[in-house]
Design a protein around this motif. Structure first.
Motif, PDB file in Angstrom:
ATOM      1  N   ALA A 147     -18.192  52.475 -69.506  1.00 33.23           N
ATOM      2  CA  ALA A 147     -17.328  52.470 -70.691  1.00 33.23           C
ATOM      3  C   ALA A 147     -16.101  53.341 -70.454  1.00 33.23           C
ATOM      4  N   HIS A 148     -16.317  54.469 -69.807  1.00 34.41           N
ATOM      5  CA  HIS A 148     -15.187  55.348 -69.508  1.00 34.41           C
ATOM      6  C   HIS A 148     -14.244  54.682 -68.512  1.00 34.41           C
ATOM      7  N   ALA A 149     -14.800  53.971 -67.552  1.00 33.83           N
ATOM      8  CA  ALA A 149     -13.968  53.271 -66.571  1.00 33.83           C
ATOM      9  C   ALA A 149     -13.102  52.214 -67.251  1.00 33.83           C
ATOM     10  N   VAL A 150     -13.671  51.513 -68.248  1.00 34.05           N
ATOM     11  CA  VAL A 150     -12.884  50.518 -68.994  1.00 34.05           C
ATOM     12  C   VAL A 150     -11.708  51.201 -69.684  1.00 34.05           C
ATOM     13  N   ARG A 151     -12.000  52.310 -70.362  1.00 27.37           N
ATOM     14  CA  ARG A 151     -10.936  53.000 -71.092  1.00 27.37           C
ATOM     15  C   ARG A 151      -9.848  53.497 -70.145  1.00 27.37           C
ATOM     16  N   ALA A 206       2.853  45.028 -67.225  1.00 28.74           N
ATOM     17  CA  ALA A 206       1.776  44.044 -67.054  1.00 28.74           C
ATOM     18  C   ALA A 206       0.941  43.917 -68.322  1.00 28.74           C
ATOM     19  N   THR A 207       1.467  44.411 -69.447  1.00 25.67           N
ATOM     20  CA  THR A 207       0.744  44.357 -70.712  1.00 25.67           C
ATOM     21  C   THR A 207       1.635  43.764 -71.801  1.00 25.67           C
ATOM     22  N   GLY A 231      -3.330  50.358 -67.562  1.00 29.29           N
ATOM     23  CA  GLY A 231      -2.789  49.004 -67.484  1.00 29.29           C
ATOM     24  C   GLY A 231      -3.307  48.215 -66.299  1.00 29.29           C
ATOM     25  N   ASP A 232      -4.505  48.542 -65.825  1.00 29.76           N
ATOM     26  CA  ASP A 232      -5.108  47.865 -64.676  1.00 29.76           C
ATOM     27  C   ASP A 232      -6.056  46.783 -65.198  1.00 29.76           C
ATOM     28  N   GLU A 233      -5.537  45.561 -65.294  1.00 35.00           N
ATOM     29  CA  GLU A 233      -6.293  44.471 -65.901  1.00 35.00           C
ATOM     30  C   GLU A 233      -7.544  44.124 -65.101  1.00 35.00           C
ATOM     31  N   ALA A 234      -7.420  44.044 -63.798  1.00 41.58           N
ATOM     32  CA  ALA A 234      -8.562  43.654 -62.967  1.00 41.58           C
ATOM     33  C   ALA A 234      -9.678  44.689 -63.060  1.00 41.58           C
ATOM     34  N   ASP A 259     -18.291  45.030 -77.019  1.00 41.00           N
ATOM     35  CA  ASP A 259     -17.579  44.080 -77.889  1.00 41.00           C
ATOM     36  C   ASP A 259     -16.235  44.656 -78.344  1.00 41.00           C
ATOM     37  N   GLU A 260     -16.243  45.936 -78.698  1.00 41.80           N
ATOM     38  CA  GLU A 260     -14.997  46.560 -79.158  1.00 41.80           C
ATOM     39  C   GLU A 260     -13.984  46.653 -78.024  1.00 41.80           C
ATOM     40  N   LEU A 261     -14.447  47.018 -76.835  1.00 45.45           N
ATOM     41  CA  LEU A 261     -13.524  47.155 -75.704  1.00 45.45           C
ATOM     42  C   LEU A 261     -12.964  45.800 -75.264  1.00 45.45           C
ATOM     43  N   ARG A 262     -13.722  44.724 -75.467  1.00 48.53           N
ATOM     44  CA  ARG A 262     -13.183  43.388 -75.165  1.00 48.53           C
ATOM     45  C   ARG A 262     -12.009  43.058 -76.082  1.00 48.53           C
ATOM     46  N   LEU A 263     -12.129  43.447 -77.342  1.00 49.40           N
ATOM     47  CA  LEU A 263     -11.020  43.207 -78.267  1.00 49.40           C
ATOM     48  C   LEU A 263      -9.810  44.058 -77.877  1.00 49.40           C
ATOM     49  N   VAL A 264     -10.048  45.294 -77.476  1.00 51.42           N
ATOM     50  CA  VAL A 264      -8.948  46.157 -77.034  1.00 51.42           C
ATOM     51  C   VAL A 264      -8.291  45.561 -75.789  1.00 51.42           C
ATOM     52  N   PHE A 265      -9.104  45.027 -74.881  1.00 57.26           N
ATOM     53  CA  PHE A 265      -8.592  44.368 -73.672  1.00 57.26           C
ATOM     54  C   PHE A 265      -7.619  43.261 -74.068  1.00 57.26           C
TER      55      PHE A 265
END
Length: 732
Positions: free
Chosen positions: A371-375, A577-578, A381-384, A403-409
């Motif tokens: 989860a921390h890595a996603v944030r 890239a965002t 701004g590293d999409e991959a 689920d929340e982080l997918r929406l943030v993505f």
């Protein structure tokens, strides 16, 4: 009564010396009542009248010195050197014999033959035992010699022995009681340093314990008996205003600021231990551990972690960070270090995102790490990397976070990641409804989901960007006032709890909502406040969001100098890239058009177009760059590339034709005019304009005036920004 008024009473004592008689007076009062000032003034007046004045001041620090007070008195006497040396030698012997009494009394009687003798003695409760024995004999001499003795004492008295006071009670004397006078807390310790050390300890303990102070805890912390605490409270109650036997917070703070650093730290550590033994709340004990700057023992680490958990639950992220950082600094085992680090990072995201990113390397493998890595990836701004980290969030316990982080993505990068449509979890279903806004446009279902998320979410627990997307869904869904109301709540809550990162984000969202409603001055103020609250480097790629809104608002208010400064700032390259980067390029392009820099505008808008197409992030509802690019080409006399019509969600064919009134409002809104300007142009109310725009948005399936199709611009009219000319704070 004033000092001069009390001195008038003492002056009458000197009159008796004209008849060869002596007098005794006792000035009594509480701490800070002015006893010493009265004594000093009387001594000065007596000396001016020609009397021999012998003065001394007793002190707790000098009390162990035998005959110290008697020595002070003699050193001030106008005696031959030989006589003085002989008396000092007798006093130094420290023996209570009648010879010393006779010598001393003889000297005083000899001095009084030519002029009156005045003896002043301050704070007699601290007189050493030998001096008290000698001066008791001197008091008896006042019956037959012109000797005036004036003493002061502090009430109530904690001294174990008070020989002089007992001697006074055997003689007729003038008693002067001074009324208590409030003593400023900042000078209380200075006044107490010459008093009984036990009183000083009680005062320090009371200040440190604060709201937790009660006689039992005070005595335990100060290591004194209940009787001493009671007497000390009597001393204090007449000198400093107390609230239920406790110092007022401001007074306690002033006293603690005056404590020596090492004593303050020691008291804090011991206060934590005392409160821990008595079962105080973890947050209360932790306050003292933090103030001491070091954990006391191993038990205190558990208290700090419990206090951090409690603080996080109540939204006090700053306190949680302080507790957890002190835990790590104290040294913990490897597994405990990992657990504490994870909790610390979760709290840091709310107050200092940069520090959270820099702690990424301290994690071990696990779901918290993912989860921390996603944030971190979203922040950079590293999409991959963000997509890969999201894929590793497979633990069912972390489903809501995933689920929340997918929406943030999707909010950051403009595209949705695959998810299960069969998931019947209500929260996941609501998040999916929000995720359709970018691709399919607004809907009643999305508005309902946004309201549910805002009511069910909690600042500090729900991912802040999820709450931001919910508010923006209401804005795009034709509910700008509801969106504005929610912004006020979120901004207020995050500010109250000291969550700087969410506070800044919610200010940026509020700015966009205000801009969408035509309140351009408010939008500029709030976007600037968001940028001022969080340093530029702490935003990551999200910096483009408030910057774009600020640029659009400043241009709309014709504040082009301010907009030039905003457009000239440095932004992270990965931001492009965002969606934030695309929106920033579009906003900067609009600024260049307003500033008559068509070539610079063309560069920004062409780059925006290229990135939108190459990265498959072309979302006209959010970044409507086409009409501005066409205007830049027109101004440069260039033939614009043929662009396919923007695929606005649900806008290929209006759900229903626009009425004449709605079309007039749509045309003016497409030109960038504010609601107030439209109302003044069409001679209707602002409320009517808002109602027409809501209907226009719904019929065309768009989210804001920036997304109105070019077909609703009047013919041969270039796209331009609003002509509003207003200053910050004036309503739009």
């Amino acid at each position: 009564m004033t000092v001069l008024g009390e001195c008038e009473k003492l002056r009458d004592l000197l009159v008796a010396t004209d008849r060869g008689e002596g007098r005794i007076a006792l000035v009594s009062g509480a701490l800070g009542s002015g006893k010493s000032a009265v004594l000093a003034e009387f001594g000065r007046e007596a000396a001016e009248s020609g009397a021999v004045v012998l003065g001394a001041a007793c002190s707790r620090l000098d009390q162990p010195v035998p005959a110290g007070i008697a020595g002070q008195l003699l050193s001030a006497a106008p005696l031959p050197r030989e006589t003085l040396d002989r008396m000092i030698g007798l006093l130094a012997a420290g023996e209570k014999n009648i010879r010393i009494v006779h010598e001393l009394c003889g000297i005083l009687r000899e001095l009084s033959r030519s002029r009156p003798v005045v003896i002043t003695l301050d704070d007699i409760q601290f007189a050493d035992d030998f001096s008290a024995w000698l001066l008791s004999s001197v008091i008896r001499q006042t019956r037959s010699a012109p000797i005036v003795v004036v003493l002061t004492e502090c009430l109530p008295c904690l001294a174990a022995s008070h020989r002089l006071r007992a001697e006074l009670d055997r003689h007729r004397h003038e008693l002067i009681r001074l009324e208590p006078r409030p003593t400023p807390a900042r000078s209380l310790l200075a006044r107490l340093r010459k008093q009984d050390r036990r009183v000083l300890g009680v005062v320090a303990a009371m200040a440190v314990l604060g709201a937790e102070a009660d006689p039992g805890l005070i005595g335990e912390l100060a290591e004194v008996s209940a009787a001493v605490v009671t007497s000390a409270l009597d001393v204090l109650s007449s000198a400093v205003p107390l609230d239920g036997g406790r110092f007022r917070p401001s007074d306690a703070a002033a006293i603690m600021a005056d404590l020596p650093a090492d004593w303050h730290s020691e008291l804090r550590t011991r206060a934590a231990e005392v409160l821990y033994r008595h079962g105080a709340a973890p947050s209360t004990v932790a306050d003292h551990i933090l103030a001491a700057g070091r954990p006391a023992e191993k038990w205190s680490l558990g208290v700090l972690r419990a206090a951090a958990s409690e603080a996080s639950a109540y939204g006090d992220a700053r306190l949680a960070v302080r507790c957890l950082e002190l835990c790590l600094a104290a040294g913990v085992g490897e597994q405990e270090r990992v657990d504490v680090s994870r909790a610390l990072v979760r709290a840091l995201w709310l107050v200092n995102p940069v520090a959270a990113v820099r702690r990424h390397a301290s994690f071990a493998e696990g779901s918290d790490c993912a989860a921390h890595a996603v944030r971190c990836a979203l922040w950079n701004g590293d999409e991959a990397a963000a997509a890969a980290a999201l894929g590793s969030l497979g633990d069912p316990a972390d489903k809501r976070t995933a689920d929340e982080l997918r929406l943030v993505f999707q909010w950051v990068f403009g595209r949705a990641l695959p998810t299960s449509e069969k998931d019947e979890d209500p929260w996941a279903e609501a998040l999916r409804a929000l995720s359709t806004v970018c691709g399919q446009g607004c809907s009643d279902r999305a508005n309902v989901a946004a309201e549910n998320i805002l009511h069910g979410g909690r600042v500090g627990e729900t991912t802040p960007e999820v709450l931001a997307v919910a508010v923006l869904t209401l804005m795009h869904g034709g509910e700008p006032e509801r969106a504005s109301s929610w912004c006020d709540r979120l901004v207020g809550t995050s500010a109250q709890r000291g969550m700087r990162a969410p506070h800044a984000l919610f200010l940026a969202v509020s700015a966009e909502v205000a801009l969408n409603c035509g309140r351009t001055a408010k939008a500029a103020v709030e976007a600037r406040a968001a940028l001022d609250l969080l340093p530029a480097h702490a935003w990551g790629v999200q910096i483009g969001y408030p910057l774009a809104t600020l640029l659009l608002a400043e241009v709309a208010c014709d504040r082009l100098d301010d907009a030039a400064a905003t457009a000239g700032g440095q932004v992270p390259e990965t931001m492009h890239a965002t969606l934030f980067g695309l929106r920033y390029l579009w906003a900067r392009g609009r600024y260049h058009l307003a500033a008559h820099h068509p070539l610079a505008a063309l560069g920004d808008l062409q780059k925006c177009r290229k990135l939108a197409k190459d990265q498959e992030r072309d979302l006209p509802a959010l970044v409507p760059w086409r009409s501005d690019l066409a205007e830049a080409n027109r101004r440069l006399g260039r033939r614009a590339d043929r662009e396919p019509a923007a695929r606005l969600p649900n806008a290929a064919v209006p759900a229903a034709p626009l009425s004449a009134a709605e079309r007039r409002v749509a045309e003016l809104a497409a030109l960038g005019h504010t609601n107030r300007e439209i109302s003044q142009t069409l001679y209707v109310t602002v409320s009517t304009v808002e109602q027409h725009l809501t209907k226009v948005y719904r019929k065309l399936g768009v989210n804001s005036r920036a997304s109105l199709p070019a077909m609703y611009l009047p013919r041969n009219t270039p796209v331009q920004v609003s002509s509003c000319r207003q200053v910050a704070g004036r309503p739009a």
